[in-house]
Design a protein around this motif. Structure first.
Motif, mmCIF file in Angstrom:
data_model
loop_
_atom_site.group_PDB
_atom_site.id
_atom_site.type_symbol
_atom_site.label_atom_id
_atom_site.label_comp_id
_atom_site.label_asym_id
_atom_site.label_seq_id
_atom_site.Cartn_x
_atom_site.Cartn_y
_atom_site.Cartn_z
ATOM 1 N N PHE A 52 29.373 -54.164 18.395
ATOM 2 C CA PHE A 52 28.932 -55.453 17.861
ATOM 3 C C PHE A 52 28.776 -55.350 16.354
ATOM 4 C CE2 PHE A 52 25.526 -58.234 16.402
ATOM 5 C CZ PHE A 52 25.914 -59.463 16.909
ATOM 6 N N GLN A 53 29.237 -56.366 15.638
ATOM 7 C CA GLN A 53 29.122 -56.360 14.188
ATOM 8 C C GLN A 53 28.497 -57.651 13.688
ATOM 9 O OE1 GLN A 53 29.888 -53.775 11.921
ATOM 10 N NE2 GLN A 53 28.626 -55.169 10.699
ATOM 11 N N GLY A 54 27.419 -57.515 12.928
ATOM 12 C CA GLY A 54 26.802 -58.659 12.287
ATOM 13 C C GLY A 54 27.374 -58.878 10.899
ATOM 14 N N ARG A 55 26.707 -59.683 10.126
ATOM 15 C CA ARG A 55 27.145 -60.010 8.764
ATOM 16 C C ARG A 55 26.103 -59.509 7.776
ATOM 17 N NH1 ARG A 55 25.862 -65.094 6.215
ATOM 18 N NH2 ARG A 55 27.025 -65.380 4.273
ATOM 19 N N ARG A 56 26.578 -59.016 6.632
ATOM 20 C CA ARG A 56 25.679 -58.541 5.587
ATOM 21 C C ARG A 56 25.977 -59.274 4.287
ATOM 22 N NH1 ARG A 56 25.102 -52.592 4.400
ATOM 23 N NH2 ARG A 56 27.250 -52.777 3.682
ATOM 24 N N VAL A 57 24.931 -59.640 3.564
ATOM 25 C CA VAL A 57 25.121 -60.258 2.250
ATOM 26 C C VAL A 57 24.190 -59.582 1.254
ATOM 27 C CG1 VAL A 57 25.839 -62.482 3.183
ATOM 28 C CG2 VAL A 57 23.422 -62.085 2.728
ATOM 29 N N PRO A 58 24.666 -59.335 0.029
ATOM 30 C CA PRO A 58 23.781 -58.801 -1.007
ATOM 31 C C PRO A 58 22.744 -59.843 -1.413
ATOM 32 C CG PRO A 58 26.106 -58.472 -1.561
ATOM 33 C CD PRO A 58 26.058 -59.436 -0.423
#
Length: 428
Positions: A198-204
């Motif tokens: 499973f892969q989520g989303r990352r934001v700086p």
């Protein structure tokens, strides 16, 4: 004064020559004039070849941007995710990150899922981070500190934690990352079904001028991930990631390479694992705060892309290439080729702008529309605030990506000796 060695000089000359060559190709192709004749009644239409390529580029940005923004804004049912179920182990590798690891751990503990344990994996020579991790373990019963038995890389830290733990389900987060409160539940909703990874989303977190550029760059990269998904290749990482023990053991864990996450994606694809991405499970990470850190971190990632491309080509040639091999190699090499194309397209924009051709602004409009669409959702959800003035420089991210690709190719071939760059983390 000590002069650079010959390899370093050769690498710099080759990089400069490669960039100049790509810019020259952009100038030559952009200046070529095409003539279109519709009927004998209508006068022939003349336009620059560069306008065609920029039109196609704008179309790609526009379509992929609409798909990305639509996916992020798509309504989701939070009640469908389980709040309890099989035990989950969260792994947080940390090195020289004593100032930030507590926020990451506490964000995981705030997740709407139980039972959840957290393992902070530290390096033997990093006393400040180990001390901080031990403090967290003493404060929270579900937190433990583990010394990496094979020190030297994030991949080994994750592998060590999985081997030492008994759980069948895992999530992995960076030490500077703050997990959303629904991440673990969202991951488990998938992992207890047909999903292997499973892969989520990352934001700086864009807290300043350079941070804003890093935020815009991540949006650009996310559109690239989406295009890969349309071709059947879903990128999975070593942060904001969940996986089952069976999936982990199937691929042999994370490989000890510069960008273990990219190689992990290829491992999962080769093994035929089911990878699910959910952009509603969004976490935030600390962005580089200086140009030096931004350049150094992104260059490390690009060198990692080159290394993975090299490994995948070598592996494919070592036996009978399968269709999966060809797709994976194409995906890896395509990312490198795309970097060169971006330099050529940047030359087209500059050339047509100097000539006063209005269509040079079309890709810029597509880029800013993409960023506005993503940022508005992140701001609405309270993940980010107002962007700094440097958002106006966002189109330069594409040029920078191309320049970094050229730099990474020649550095990997001529001077890279395995070193990697780590940015300064302050908890901003």
């Amino acid at each position: 004064m000590e002069l650079p060695d010959r390899s370093r000089i050769a690498e710099r000359v080759a990089t400069a020559a490669g960039i100049v060559g790509l810019l020259f190709v952009g100038y030559v192709t952009g200046m070529d004039i095409w003539t279109l004749t519709v009927t004998p009644i209508v006068a022939p239409i003349a336009f620059f070849e560069g306008q065609v390529y920029l039109g196609l580029f704008s179309l790609v940005i526009g379509v992929s941007g609409l798909l990305l923004v639509g996916d992020i804004w798509r309504p989701t049912d939070r009640t469908a995710a389980p709040t309890a179920g099989p035990p989950v182990r969260a792994i947080v590798p940390a090195y020289d990150e004593a100032d930030v690891v507590a926020a990451s751990v506490e964000s995981l503990l705030a997740n709407e899922y139980s039972p959840l344990g957290v393992t902070v994996v530290v390096e033997p020579d990093d006393e400040p981070t180990r001390k901080r991790a031990m403090e967290l373990a003493g404060r929270y019963a579900s937190v433990e500190c583990l010394i990496n038995e094979r020190p030297g890389s994030k991949a080994n830290a994750i592998n060590c934690a999985v081997e030492r733990c008994e759980e069948e389900y895992f999530v992995v987060f960076d030490a500077d990352e703050r997990a959303s409160e629904t991440f673990v539940a969202g991951a488990m909703a998938e992992l207890t079904g047909e999903t292997d990874v499973f892969q989520g989303r990352r934001v700086p977190r864009p807290s300043g001028a350079i941070d804003t550029l890093a935020y815009c760059e991540r949006i650009v990269v996310q559109t690239g991930y989406l295009l890969g998904e349309l071709a059947g290749f879903t990128h999975c990482q070593s942060s904001a990631t969940g996986f089952t023990r069976d999936a982990f053991e199937t691929v042999g864990g994370y490989a000890d390479v510069l960008t273990e996450d990219i190689y992990f994606s290829h491992q999962c694809y080769e093994a035929g694992l089911t990878v699910t991405r959910n952009r509603h499970c969004t976490s935030t990470m600390e962005a580089p705060h200086s140009l030096r850190d931004l350049w150094g971190q992104r260059k490390r990632w690009r060198i990692g892309h080159v290394q993975v491309s090299h490994l995948r080509i070598r592996e494919a040639l070592s036996g009978d290439p399968t269709p999966q091999d060809l797709v994976a190699v194409g995906r890896a090499v395509g990312a490198m080729v795309a970097g060169g194309v971006l330099v050529v397209l940047s030359a087209h924009v500059l050339l047509l702008s100097v000539l006063g051709v209005m269509t040079a602004a079309v890709p810029l409009a597509a880029i800013f529309g993409l960023i506005l669409g993503v940022w508005s959702k992140d701001a609405y959800d309270g993940r980010v605030g107002l962007l700094a003035w440097t958002v106006a420089l966002a189109p330069l991210v594409y040029l920078g990506h191309g320049l970094l690709t050229a730099k990474a190719l020649f550095e990997y071939a001529l001077t890279w000796d395995g070193e990697w760059y780590q940015v300064t983390k302050s908890g901003a």
